[in-house]
Design an enzyme around this catalytic site. Sequence first.
Site, mmCIF file in Angstrom:
data_model
loop_
_atom_site.group_PDB
_atom_site.id
_atom_site.type_symbol
_atom_site.label_atom_id
_atom_site.label_comp_id
_atom_site.label_asym_id
_atom_site.label_seq_id
_atom_site.Cartn_x
_atom_site.Cartn_y
_atom_site.Cartn_z
ATOM 1 N N GLY A 11 6.921 128.787 -47.446
ATOM 2 C CA GLY A 11 6.943 127.434 -46.877
ATOM 3 C C GLY A 11 8.270 126.705 -46.978
ATOM 4 O O GLY A 11 8.437 125.642 -46.372
ATOM 5 N N ALA A 23 20.579 110.460 -51.826
ATOM 6 C CA ALA A 23 19.989 110.866 -50.530
ATOM 7 C C ALA A 23 21.021 110.610 -49.442
ATOM 8 O O ALA A 23 20.837 109.778 -48.562
ATOM 9 C CB ALA A 23 18.715 110.075 -50.279
ATOM 10 N N HIS A 31 -10.047 101.466 -25.787
ATOM 11 C CA HIS A 31 -9.978 100.226 -26.536
ATOM 12 C C HIS A 31 -11.040 100.249 -27.611
ATOM 13 O O HIS A 31 -12.174 100.641 -27.338
ATOM 14 C CB HIS A 31 -10.224 99.040 -25.590
ATOM 15 C CG HIS A 31 -10.271 97.724 -26.307
ATOM 16 N ND1 HIS A 31 -9.128 97.102 -26.771
ATOM 17 C CD2 HIS A 31 -11.323 96.928 -26.659
ATOM 18 C CE1 HIS A 31 -9.477 95.969 -27.366
ATOM 19 N NE2 HIS A 31 -10.796 95.837 -27.309
ATOM 20 N N GLU A 90 23.863 101.488 -49.402
ATOM 21 C CA GLU A 90 24.146 102.192 -48.142
ATOM 22 C C GLU A 90 25.591 101.931 -47.706
ATOM 23 O O GLU A 90 26.052 100.800 -47.692
ATOM 24 C CB GLU A 90 23.151 101.744 -47.060
ATOM 25 C CG GLU A 90 23.486 102.130 -45.632
ATOM 26 C CD GLU A 90 23.681 103.634 -45.394
ATOM 27 O OE1 GLU A 90 22.839 104.427 -45.831
ATOM 28 O OE2 GLU A 90 24.710 103.996 -44.775
HETATM 29 P P1 NAI Z 1 20.513 110.837 -43.728
HETATM 30 O O1 NAI Z 1 21.661 111.443 -43.048
HETATM 31 O O2 NAI Z 1 19.282 110.465 -42.994
HETATM 32 O O3 NAI Z 1 21.014 109.485 -44.468
HETATM 33 C C1 NAI Z 1 22.055 109.493 -45.429
HETATM 34 C C2 NAI Z 1 22.567 108.073 -45.617
HETATM 35 O O4 NAI Z 1 23.463 108.069 -46.705
HETATM 36 C C3 NAI Z 1 23.337 107.569 -44.411
HETATM 37 O O5 NAI Z 1 22.802 106.323 -44.014
HETATM 38 C C4 NAI Z 1 24.770 107.464 -44.932
HETATM 39 O O6 NAI Z 1 25.496 106.431 -44.316
HETATM 40 C C5 NAI Z 1 24.543 107.207 -46.418
HETATM 41 N N1 NAI Z 1 25.694 107.552 -47.292
HETATM 42 C C6 NAI Z 1 26.451 108.674 -47.230
HETATM 43 N N2 NAI Z 1 27.409 108.654 -48.200
HETATM 44 C C7 NAI Z 1 27.237 107.492 -48.902
HETATM 45 C C8 NAI Z 1 27.910 106.883 -50.034
HETATM 46 N N3 NAI Z 1 28.946 107.461 -50.653
HETATM 47 N N4 NAI Z 1 27.480 105.683 -50.475
HETATM 48 C C9 NAI Z 1 26.410 105.067 -49.868
HETATM 49 N N5 NAI Z 1 25.742 105.605 -48.814
HETATM 50 C C10 NAI Z 1 26.144 106.801 -48.336
HETATM 51 O O7 NAI Z 1 20.193 111.833 -44.939
HETATM 52 P P2 NAI Z 1 18.922 112.031 -45.879
HETATM 53 O O8 NAI Z 1 18.078 110.801 -45.921
HETATM 54 O O9 NAI Z 1 19.461 112.572 -47.149
HETATM 55 O O10 NAI Z 1 18.090 113.138 -45.107
HETATM 56 C C11 NAI Z 1 18.644 114.433 -44.923
HETATM 57 C C12 NAI Z 1 18.031 115.158 -43.763
HETATM 58 O O11 NAI Z 1 16.682 115.437 -43.990
HETATM 59 C C13 NAI Z 1 18.134 114.363 -42.484
HETATM 60 O O12 NAI Z 1 18.671 115.186 -41.493
HETATM 61 C C14 NAI Z 1 16.718 113.996 -42.164
HETATM 62 O O13 NAI Z 1 16.478 114.000 -40.776
HETATM 63 C C15 NAI Z 1 15.909 115.066 -42.874
HETATM 64 N N6 NAI Z 1 14.647 114.499 -43.318
HETATM 65 C C16 NAI Z 1 13.723 114.173 -42.379
HETATM 66 C C17 NAI Z 1 12.544 113.570 -42.747
HETATM 67 C C18 NAI Z 1 11.575 113.173 -41.699
HETATM 68 O O14 NAI Z 1 11.679 113.638 -40.586
HETATM 69 N N7 NAI Z 1 10.618 112.301 -41.994
HETATM 70 C C19 NAI Z 1 12.218 113.282 -44.163
HETATM 71 C C20 NAI Z 1 13.286 113.653 -45.026
HETATM 72 C C21 NAI Z 1 14.436 114.247 -44.603
#
Ligand code: NAI
Length: 462
Positions: A39, A266, A441, A199
Amino acid sequence: MASYDVIVIGSGPGGYVAAIRCAQLGFKTACVEGRETLGGTCLNVGCIPSKALLHATHQLHEAEHNFEKMGLKVGAPKVDWKAMLAYKDDTIAQNTKGIEYLFKKNKIDWLKGWGAIPAPGKVTVGGETHEAKNIIVATGSEASGLPGVEIDETVVVTSTGALELSRIPKRMAVIGGGVIGLELGSVYARLGAQVTVVEYLDHITPGMDAEVQKGFQRLLKKQGLDFVMGAAVQSVEALKTKAKVHYKLRKDESEATLDADVVLVATGRKPFTDGVGLEALGVEMTERGQVKTDGHWRTNVDGVYAIGDCIAGPMLAHKAEDEGMACAEVIAGKAGHVNYSVIPSVIYTHPEVAAVGETEETLKEQGRAYKAGKFNFMGNGRAKANFAADGFVKILADKKTDRILGAHIIGPMAGDLIHEICVAMEFGASAEDLALTCHAHPTYSEAVREAALACGDGPIHA
Ligand code: NAI
């Protein structure tokens, strides 16, 4: 040594789906996985466990905030953290065992261990070499981390550690206001932690429609999450049971710190291809460490394909699954295809956030004439009854042809509602097509129809 038509390396949503489709197409198939369970990240330490914790804590929120309003008196809810983690682990086990069952049913061999490709047509696993006419690399991704920040998965954690904290922290710092930060930040905020998201950008969820970003952040603030925006994290000082986050505000270069019991890093993910031997094999990679593929998921080495998070594109389980199916079909000489312009994305907070296609910003960039039809859940009877009237549906359609170009939803079940619009887009539907479709509805789906009506003569309930 065994000989296969296809060996898939990695059993995440990309890999296991590819393996099943290969078997269905009549190929002798094996899938290599080094984890104890099948998985990949999604089922073991990603999508599935996080959804279990999101579900449990959402129920807690409902009990705390809405039960009494409906005449339900159950007393103050208590959290048994160990039991909640056990529920999450049981959810994982049910799903990973489900894939094991599907492998057996489809006669797919699980080659246990970490796979490498010593030469074209060969895969080694745990000292044994197997032959494969075709190899699909589906090795996924890992947290990219931050320079100056050491992860110990106890105090300074990635999403993996955040899914099994020994106790609920009082203060949690989340670095990165993306999908992972906001989903897991929501979990702990609901459990009573003071969550502060730091952020880098001036908005959360990069790439999302700007109106959604603003509305979503407002709702999260209402739920108690704090935000430090425009702040670049420089380092994290970790002590035994707490940590200090050092950041610099971009607007004036001023420095500040934030204390927390747990820091969740993250800040994105990067392709994971360590140990597969791709470089020695001569497989071309992109500057960002992704495996380079053509439109049919072929690498530059004959018989070696790649799909999912380790290649270009959004790092989403369902994108990997689609590529897995399509790649298997290409290997079988069929017309495997993925429509990259209709891939939904969902954030499973409450309310949920979902999107597909263009945003207002991308349409403006392209200089395209469009119209936006919007409908607030406040005008949806079902949402009001369920205390879920925050948010809206926005449909973007071509100004001239009325063809749907994108949709953005914040609201109850947004992650499910979006698919009606995905199907419409796949069929090249106009907003009017949706508006003329009878919607039952009372359902949340009526808000989608109302947004489609708002692209024309106007919604009824607004
Ligand atoms: P992300 O790319 O979504 O967000 C990372 C954030 O961190 C950005 O807003 C960025 O500007 C910020 N950042 C980067 N460096 C920084 C710093 N030095 N200081 C402060 N902020 C900083 O990445 P995330 O949330 O880690 O997710 C990773 C991947 O996993 C993504 O591609 C996402 O699509 C995928 N994912 C998808 C989910 C879903 O579809 N529900 C759930 C979890 C992950």
